[in-house]
Design a protein around this motif. Structure first.
Motif, short mmCIF file in Angstrom:
data_model
loop_
_atom_site.label_atom_id
_atom_site.label_comp_id
_atom_site.label_asym_id
_atom_site.label_seq_id
_atom_site.Cartn_x
_atom_site.Cartn_y
_atom_site.Cartn_z
N PRO A 83 0.84 -1.21 0.00
CA PRO A 83 0.00 0.00 0.00
C PRO A 83 0.87 1.25 0.00
CG PRO A 83 -0.80 -1.59 1.61
CD PRO A 83 0.51 -2.11 1.12
N PRO A 84 0.50 2.29 -0.75
CA PRO A 84 1.31 3.51 -0.81
C PRO A 84 1.60 4.11 0.56
CG PRO A 84 -0.41 3.56 -2.48
CD PRO A 84 -0.68 2.37 -1.63
N GLU A 85 0.65 3.93 1.50
CA GLU A 85 0.83 4.50 2.83
C GLU A 85 2.08 3.97 3.54
OE1 GLU A 85 -3.22 4.71 1.41
OE2 GLU A 85 -1.91 2.98 1.79
N ALA A 86 2.53 2.79 3.13
CA ALA A 86 3.73 2.22 3.74
C ALA A 86 4.93 3.14 3.54
CB ALA A 86 4.01 0.84 3.16
N TRP A 87 4.89 3.94 2.47
CA TRP A 87 6.03 4.80 2.14
C TRP A 87 5.73 6.28 2.33
CZ3 TRP A 87 9.17 1.12 2.40
CH2 TRP A 87 8.88 -0.12 1.84
N THR A 88 4.47 6.67 2.17
CA THR A 88 4.14 8.09 2.26
C THR A 88 3.78 8.52 3.68
OG1 THR A 88 1.82 7.65 1.69
CG2 THR A 88 3.34 8.15 -0.12
N ASP A 89 3.28 7.60 4.49
CA ASP A 89 2.85 7.92 5.85
C ASP A 89 4.06 7.94 6.78
OD1 ASP A 89 1.65 8.09 8.38
OD2 ASP A 89 -0.11 6.97 7.69
N SER A 90 4.17 8.97 7.58
CA SER A 90 5.31 9.09 8.49
C SER A 90 5.06 8.43 9.85
CB SER A 90 5.66 10.57 8.71
OG SER A 90 4.53 11.27 9.23
N SER A 91 3.96 7.68 9.96
CA SER A 91 3.63 7.02 11.23
C SER A 91 4.64 5.93 11.55
CB SER A 91 2.23 6.40 11.15
OG SER A 91 1.26 7.38 10.87
N PRO A 92 4.76 5.55 12.82
CA PRO A 92 5.63 4.43 13.19
C PRO A 92 5.19 3.15 12.49
CG PRO A 92 4.96 5.68 15.12
CD PRO A 92 4.13 6.19 13.99
N GLN A 93 6.10 2.20 12.41
CA GLN A 93 5.85 0.95 11.70
C GLN A 93 4.58 0.26 12.17
OE1 GLN A 93 9.09 -1.93 11.87
NE2 GLN A 93 7.60 -3.61 11.87
N GLU A 94 4.35 0.24 13.47
CA GLU A 94 3.20 -0.50 14.00
C GLU A 94 1.86 0.12 13.60
OE1 GLU A 94 5.01 2.05 17.35
OE2 GLU A 94 5.70 0.69 15.74
N HIS A 95 1.87 1.37 13.13
CA HIS A 95 0.64 2.03 12.72
C HIS A 95 0.42 1.98 11.21
CE1 HIS A 95 0.99 4.59 16.63
NE2 HIS A 95 0.46 3.39 16.86
#
Length: 334
Positions: free
Chosen positions: A263-275
């Motif tokens: 999912p793109p969010e895996a790379w664009t989202d700055s959240s911690p890995q668990e989120h």
């Protein structure tokens, strides 16, 4: 073939024989490149490439004009399919190829922006190049080696990848020869990881758009004389991997294909890995692939005490994520 070329017209036997000879030469060129030996795949860009090769062979303007006339006769007689070059396109090709005998350098411009590619084609043609332009998606492996240079506008965003043109070039790298210099044109700046993507895809130069805009009138001459400034020469993939502290035996392309399947969010989202929308298994798998395919090294064993914690076999997630973001240009404007 003879009856089709005549097509009800009053052509002398000598003219028909000349047309047949010219068509036979074109068919041989198609066959050598794995194209349909019946002119069905001879569209305008391939006719232009064929004429460019005739120019490079030193064929006269009369020979090129006669070959194009024979093709027009064949196409008008219905020898080829609908996708073949039209009569208007053949006249345009004749005009462009024979415009100036001093124009010898063949440049293929590739960009998914029609305004960009049209503008570059006009400027290069006006300043002395034999130029064809097309979209990046229309890369034609059958005629790639005809060109002296291939100029690619690589700042082409598709999804989260700002440099999707590099991916398309990587997929046909095997058909390119080292005698065809590929020039990347980009906007902004290039992270070393992007430069590595370019080097591994077969690019030889990387030119910033700002410089190109200021030197458009000189570009054709610089290409013809093989005098592009040394600062635009890409480093080798070996040197870039050393600079980035990557293992020398890896390749970014297959790893990035795997990364882009998430999912793109895996790379664009700055959240911690668990989120992030990723399972632990998915993260472990990508860390392993990053090591095995891309050559991202595992952390230094010296930083870990075996009595306290087992040293990881694969790179840490933050390292993998940083490299992917850099490769896709996600952080470029920040």
């Amino acid at each position: 073939m003879r009856s089709q070329i005549r097509g009800g017209r009053h052509l002398s036997p000598a003219t028909v024989r000349a047309y047949e000879s010219d068509i036979s030469a074109v068919l041989g060129w198609c066959s050598d490149r794995g194209l349909d030996p019946a002119l069905r795949e001879l569209d305008a860009r391939r006719v232009f490439s064929y004429c460019l090769e005739l120019r490079r062979q030193g064929r006269s303007a009369a020979t090129i004009r006669r070959r194009l006339t024979a093709l027009r006769a064949a196409f008008e007689a219905g020898v080829s399919a609908d996708r073949a070059a039209s009569t208007a396109e053949l006249f345009d090709i004749e005009k462009r190829v024979l415009r100036d005998p001093s124009h010898q350098t063949g440049v293929l411009v590739l960009s998914d922006d029609p305004i960009t590619r049209a503008g570059l084609r006009v400027v290069l043609t006006d300043t002395g190049a034999l130029c064809w332009s097309d979209s990046v998606a229309s890369l034609d492996p059958a005629t790639m080696t005809v060109w002296d240079y291939i100029l690619v506008w690589v700042s082409t965003p598709v999804g989260i990848d700002r440099f999707s043109a590099i991916t398309q070039f990587t997929r046909i790298h095997s058909v390119l020869t080292t005698s065809v210099p590929v020039v990347a044109v980009y906007t902004g700046s290039l992270h070393p990881v992007v430069r590595l993507r370019l080097a591994e895809a077969g690019f030889r130069y990387a030119i910033p758009h700002d410089w190109l805009s200021a030197h458009l009138g000189q570009l054709s001459g610089l290409l013809s004389a093989a005098e592009l400034p040394a600062r635009f020469h890409l480093e080798t993939a070996f040197a870039l991997r050393q600079q980035l502290d990557l293992l020398l035996g890896g390749a970014l392309a297959p790893f990035l294909d795997e990364a882009m399947s998430l999912p793109p969010e895996a790379w664009t989202d700055s959240s911690p890995q668990e989120h992030l929308p990723l399972s632990r298994h998915g993260v472990r798998r990508l860390r392993r692939i990053a090591h095995e395919l891309a050559g991202i090294p595992a952390p230094d064993f010296g930083k870990y005490s075996a009595a306290v914690r087992r040293a990881p076999e694969w790179p840490e997630w933050v390292t993998v994520r940083t490299l992917v973001r850099s490769a896709l240009g996600i952080d470029a404007d920040r």
